[in-house]
Structures are given as structure tokens and as C-alpha cells.
Design a protein around this motif. Structure first.
Motif, PDB file in Angstrom:
ATOM      1  N   LEU A 274       0.824  -1.220   0.000  1.00 30.49           N
ATOM      2  CA  LEU A 274       0.000   0.000   0.000  1.00 30.49           C
ATOM      3  C   LEU A 274       0.854   1.263   0.000  1.00 30.49           C
ATOM      4  CD1 LEU A 274      -2.865  -1.070   2.433  1.00 30.49           C
ATOM      5  CD2 LEU A 274      -2.968  -0.832  -0.068  1.00 30.49           C
ATOM      6  N   ALA A 275       2.020   1.219   0.642  1.00 30.33           N
ATOM      7  CA  ALA A 275       2.925   2.372   0.601  1.00 30.33           C
ATOM      8  C   ALA A 275       3.400   2.621  -0.830  1.00 30.33           C
ATOM      9  CB  ALA A 275       4.116   2.142   1.541  1.00 30.33           C
ATOM     10  N   LEU A 276       3.681   1.553  -1.547  1.00 29.20           N
ATOM     11  CA  LEU A 276       4.094   1.688  -2.951  1.00 29.20           C
ATOM     12  C   LEU A 276       2.951   2.235  -3.805  1.00 29.20           C
ATOM     13  CD1 LEU A 276       6.125  -1.630  -3.277  1.00 29.20           C
ATOM     14  CD2 LEU A 276       7.041   0.700  -3.055  1.00 29.20           C
ATOM     15  N   VAL A 277       1.728   1.810  -3.512  1.00 33.65           N
ATOM     16  CA  VAL A 277       0.555   2.356  -4.205  1.00 33.65           C
ATOM     17  C   VAL A 277       0.459   3.855  -3.929  1.00 33.65           C
ATOM     18  CG1 VAL A 277      -1.975   2.373  -4.270  1.00 33.65           C
ATOM     19  CG2 VAL A 277      -0.751   0.192  -4.256  1.00 33.65           C
ATOM     20  N   ALA A 278       0.613   4.240  -2.666  1.00 28.64           N
ATOM     21  CA  ALA A 278       0.519   5.653  -2.284  1.00 28.64           C
ATOM     22  C   ALA A 278       1.590   6.492  -2.969  1.00 28.64           C
ATOM     23  CB  ALA A 278       0.633   5.793  -0.761  1.00 28.64           C
ATOM     24  N   LEU A 279       2.758   5.896  -3.208  1.00 26.04           N
ATOM     25  CA  LEU A 279       3.830   6.614  -3.900  1.00 26.04           C
ATOM     26  C   LEU A 279       3.539   6.804  -5.389  1.00 26.04           C
ATOM     27  CD1 LEU A 279       6.988   5.043  -2.230  1.00 26.04           C
ATOM     28  CD2 LEU A 279       6.131   7.386  -1.978  1.00 26.04           C
ATOM     29  N   GLY A 280       2.482   6.166  -5.872  1.00 29.05           N
ATOM     30  CA  GLY A 280       2.080   6.371  -7.261  1.00 29.05           C
ATOM     31  C   GLY A 280       2.304   5.205  -8.186  1.00 29.05           C
ATOM     32  N   LEU A 281       2.861   4.108  -7.695  1.00 29.47           N
ATOM     33  CA  LEU A 281       3.050   2.968  -8.578  1.00 29.47           C
ATOM     34  C   LEU A 281       1.686   2.401  -8.976  1.00 29.47           C
ATOM     35  CD1 LEU A 281       6.006   1.124  -6.837  1.00 29.47           C
ATOM     36  CD2 LEU A 281       6.087   2.538  -8.883  1.00 29.47           C
ATOM     37  N   PRO A 282       1.473   2.164 -10.255  1.00 32.76           N
ATOM     38  CA  PRO A 282       0.165   1.671 -10.721  1.00 32.76           C
ATOM     39  C   PRO A 282       0.033   0.159 -10.538  1.00 32.76           C
ATOM     40  CG  PRO A 282       1.599   1.999 -12.582  1.00 32.76           C
ATOM     41  CD  PRO A 282       2.374   2.443 -11.365  1.00 32.76           C
ATOM     42  N   ILE A 283       0.053  -0.279  -9.291  1.00 31.12           N
ATOM     43  CA  ILE A 283       0.101  -1.716  -9.005  1.00 31.12           C
ATOM     44  C   ILE A 283      -1.183  -2.252  -8.370  1.00 31.12           C
ATOM     45  CG2 ILE A 283       2.599  -1.927  -8.949  1.00 31.12           C
ATOM     46  CD1 ILE A 283       2.505  -1.576  -5.914  1.00 31.12           C
ATOM     47  N   LEU A 284      -2.220  -1.431  -8.332  1.00 35.15           N
ATOM     48  CA  LEU A 284      -3.525  -1.949  -7.942  1.00 35.15           C
ATOM     49  C   LEU A 284      -4.196  -2.539  -9.174  1.00 35.15           C
ATOM     50  CD1 LEU A 284      -5.089   0.708  -5.548  1.00 35.15           C
ATOM     51  CD2 LEU A 284      -4.545  -1.656  -5.013  1.00 35.15           C
ATOM     52  N   SER A 285      -5.095  -3.451  -8.952  1.00 32.96           N
ATOM     53  CA  SER A 285      -5.848  -4.035 -10.054  1.00 32.96           C
ATOM     54  C   SER A 285      -6.419  -2.908 -10.923  1.00 32.96           C
ATOM     55  CB  SER A 285      -6.974  -4.893  -9.484  1.00 32.96           C
ATOM     56  OG  SER A 285      -7.679  -5.509 -10.506  1.00 32.96           O
ATOM     57  N   GLY A 286      -6.283  -3.054 -12.209  1.00 29.21           N
ATOM     58  CA  GLY A 286      -6.738  -2.015 -13.130  1.00 29.21           C
ATOM     59  C   GLY A 286      -5.679  -0.963 -13.394  1.00 29.21           C
ATOM     60  N   GLY A 287      -4.457  -1.147 -12.882  1.00 30.77           N
ATOM     61  CA  GLY A 287      -3.374  -0.206 -13.130  1.00 30.77           C
ATOM     62  C   GLY A 287      -3.493   1.100 -12.371  1.00 30.77           C
ATOM     63  N   ARG A 288      -4.132   1.064 -11.221  1.00 25.36           N
ATOM     64  CA  ARG A 288      -4.316   2.292 -10.444  1.00 25.36           C
ATOM     65  C   ARG A 288      -3.224   2.431  -9.396  1.00 25.36           C
ATOM     66  NH1 ARG A 288      -8.994   1.688  -7.409  1.00 25.36           N
ATOM     67  NH2 ARG A 288      -8.571  -0.523  -7.493  1.00 25.36           N
ATOM     68  N   GLY A 289      -2.960   3.658  -9.012  1.00 26.13           N
ATOM     69  CA  GLY A 289      -1.994   3.955  -7.963  1.00 26.13           C
ATOM     70  C   GLY A 289      -2.050   5.427  -7.635  1.00 26.13           C
ATOM     71  N   GLY A 290      -1.358   5.839  -6.598  1.00 31.76           N
ATOM     72  CA  GLY A 290      -1.341   7.231  -6.178  1.00 31.76           C
ATOM     73  C   GLY A 290      -2.267   7.473  -4.995  1.00 31.76           C
ATOM     74  N   LEU A 291      -2.138   8.641  -4.425  1.00 34.40           N
ATOM     75  CA  LEU A 291      -2.930   8.979  -3.242  1.00 34.40           C
ATOM     76  C   LEU A 291      -4.426   9.051  -3.521  1.00 34.40           C
ATOM     77  CD1 LEU A 291      -0.650  11.635  -1.513  1.00 34.40           C
ATOM     78  CD2 LEU A 291      -1.061   9.270  -0.815  1.00 34.40           C
ATOM     79  N   GLY A 292      -4.802   9.336  -4.759  1.00 34.05           N
ATOM     80  CA  GLY A 292      -6.209   9.457  -5.110  1.00 34.05           C
ATOM     81  C   GLY A 292      -7.021   8.203  -4.825  1.00 34.05           C
ATOM     82  N   VAL A 293      -6.409   7.027  -4.947  1.00 35.09           N
ATOM     83  CA  VAL A 293      -7.167   5.796  -4.704  1.00 35.09           C
ATOM     84  C   VAL A 293      -7.575   5.673  -3.243  1.00 35.09           C
ATOM     85  CG1 VAL A 293      -6.142   4.547  -6.646  1.00 35.09           C
ATOM     86  CG2 VAL A 293      -5.128   4.338  -4.372  1.00 35.09           C
ATOM     87  N   PHE A 294      -6.858   6.392  -2.362  1.00 30.49           N
ATOM     88  CA  PHE A 294      -7.182   6.359  -0.939  1.00 30.49           C
ATOM     89  C   PHE A 294      -8.324   7.320  -0.592  1.00 30.49           C
ATOM     90  CE2 PHE A 294      -2.918   4.693  -1.242  1.00 30.49           C
ATOM     91  CZ  PHE A 294      -2.963   3.598  -0.398  1.00 30.49           C
ATOM     92  N   MET A 295      -8.811   8.035  -1.584  1.00 27.96           N
ATOM     93  CA  MET A 295      -9.932   8.957  -1.381  1.00 27.96           C
ATOM     94  C   MET A 295     -11.220   8.451  -2.024  1.00 27.96           C
ATOM     95  SD  MET A 295      -8.386  11.133   0.308  1.00 27.96           S
ATOM     96  CE  MET A 295      -6.671  11.331   0.665  1.00 27.96           C
ATOM     97  N   GLY A 296     -11.125   7.354  -2.761  1.00 26.34           N
ATOM     98  CA  GLY A 296     -12.282   6.858  -3.507  1.00 26.34           C
ATOM     99  C   GLY A 296     -13.094   5.835  -2.737  1.00 26.34           C
ATOM    100  N   PRO A 297     -14.087   5.264  -3.391  1.00 25.12           N
ATOM    101  CA  PRO A 297     -14.990   4.325  -2.731  1.00 25.12           C
ATOM    102  C   PRO A 297     -14.346   2.997  -2.340  1.00 25.12           C
ATOM    103  CG  PRO A 297     -15.558   4.547  -5.053  1.00 25.12           C
ATOM    104  CD  PRO A 297     -14.496   5.561  -4.757  1.00 25.12           C
ATOM    105  N   THR A 298     -13.146   2.706  -2.847  1.00 24.96           N
ATOM    106  CA  THR A 298     -12.476   1.465  -2.452  1.00 24.96           C
ATOM    107  C   THR A 298     -11.591   1.635  -1.224  1.00 24.96           C
ATOM    108  OG1 THR A 298     -10.663   1.872  -4.003  1.00 24.96           O
ATOM    109  CG2 THR A 298     -12.518   0.518  -4.796  1.00 24.96           C
TER     110      THR A 298
END
Length: 181
Positions: A59-83
Motif C-alpha cells: 500500500l505504501a508503494l501504491v501511495a507513492l504512485g506505482l500503478p500496481i492496484l488491479s486495473g493499473g491504479r496507484g497514487g494517493l487518489g485511490v485512498f480517497m475513492g470508494p475502495t
């Protein structure tokens, strides 16, 4: 110490790599990604503490912006969404999978791991995930819970696969059983 760090990093990488496995579309039309299976495997194989740490590193790597969530998502924005509920639930889920499996006489058995993944990886993670959707979407909590139901079949399949894989790893590498923490 170095072995623990290496195992935590290895499982964070496994979770990231599973994002790139093409989703399997079930008969009900719901796409199922393999990524949450990596979270279940981290808890089952590494144990509660190291499993949760592997997910937190991911999750730290996701927060740093790596697009490693399913669907190629990453960055701080994903922590503000419905997931957000799911992201919060992932390290908790890995911890609880490892903790529940550890309560069994043989924590690496298929039964122990499937029990842990069903309770934690399916029900707990989806419950917390629904809380996040309830907070972020214009829906009731019941409505948010209903949004998780199409994924239950895929989660059950991943729970069984996690149990089978964990038992096979334990048989091939029995030293991992002693290393669970």
C-alpha cells in the motif's frame, strides 16, 4: 531479520504482480482479479505480523504512485475513492488470516487457511470494504453490502486456491512453518 525483510518484500511484490493477471469473468459477468489472493497468501504463509507488513509495504508503494492496484491504479487518489474500505481492510485481512490459521494444530493445512480466508479474506474485508463504499457513495450500508455480493463467489474460489497453495508451499518448504510470526 534480513530473511523477514526479504519475505515481506517478496510478498508485497507478489501482491503487485497479481494485479497484472488478467481478470477472470464469472458466469454472472463479474470480473475477478487475483490480487486479493496475494493478500490472503501473505497472511497464510507469512503469518499475521509479516503478512500485514507485506500488505502495508504494498500500500505504501501504491501511495507513492506505482500503478500496481488491479486495473493499473496507484497514487494517493485511490485512498480517497470508494475502495478506501478495501485498502484499509487488506492489512487487517492478512493479519486475521494468519492469526486464525495459526490457531489450528496445523496452521498450514488447507482447512486452517480456508477457514481464515473465509472469515477474514471474504467476510471481514468485504464488510470493511462496504463501510468505505457507504461513506463515499450515495447509498445505504445495506446497499453497499449488496454491492459486494457479486464478488463472493470469486472470493470463495480464491480462498480455496489460497488453502491449496499454502499447503503445497508448506509441504515443499516446511521451514516456512517455523518462520511464521
Amino acid at each position: 531479520m534480513e530473511r523477514n525483510i526479504a519475505m515481506i518484500a517478496l510478498f508485497a511484490a507478489l501482491i503487485a504482480a497479481l494485479a497484472f493477471v488478467p481478470a477472470l469473468t464469472l458466469l454472472n459477468g463479474v470480473p475477478i482479479s487475483a490480487q486479493s489472493m496475494g493478500i490472503m497468501l501473505a497472511g497464510a504463509i507469512l503469518g499475521p505480523k509479516r503478512g500485514a507488513l507485506a500488505v502495508l509495504l504494498f500500500l505504501a508503494l501504491v501511495a507513492l504512485g506505482l500503478p500496481i492496484l488491479s486495473g493499473g491504479r496507484g497514487g494517493l487518489g485511490v485512498f480517497m475513492g470508494p475502495t478506501i474500505g478495501y485498502l484499509i481492510a487488506f492489512p487487517i485481512g492478512a493479519f486475521v488470516v494468519g492469526w486464525i490459521a495459526g490457531r489450528f494444530r496445523n496452521p498450514m493445512s488447507i482447512t486452517a487457511v480456508v477457514t481464515g480466508t473465509v472469515i477474514s479474506g471474504i467476510f471481514l474485508v468485504n464488510f470493511i470494504g462496504a463501510l468505505g463504499m457507504w461513506a463515499k457513495l450515495d447509498t445505504t450500508f445495506t446497499g453497499a453490502l449488496m454491492m459486494t455480493t457479486p464478488f463472493l463467489l470469486g472470493d470463495a474460489i480464491k480462498a480455496v486456491l489460497t488453502g491449496i497453495i499454502t499447503a503445497a508451499v508448506a509441504q515443499a518448504r516446511p521451514s516456512l512453518i517455523k518462520q511464521r510470526a
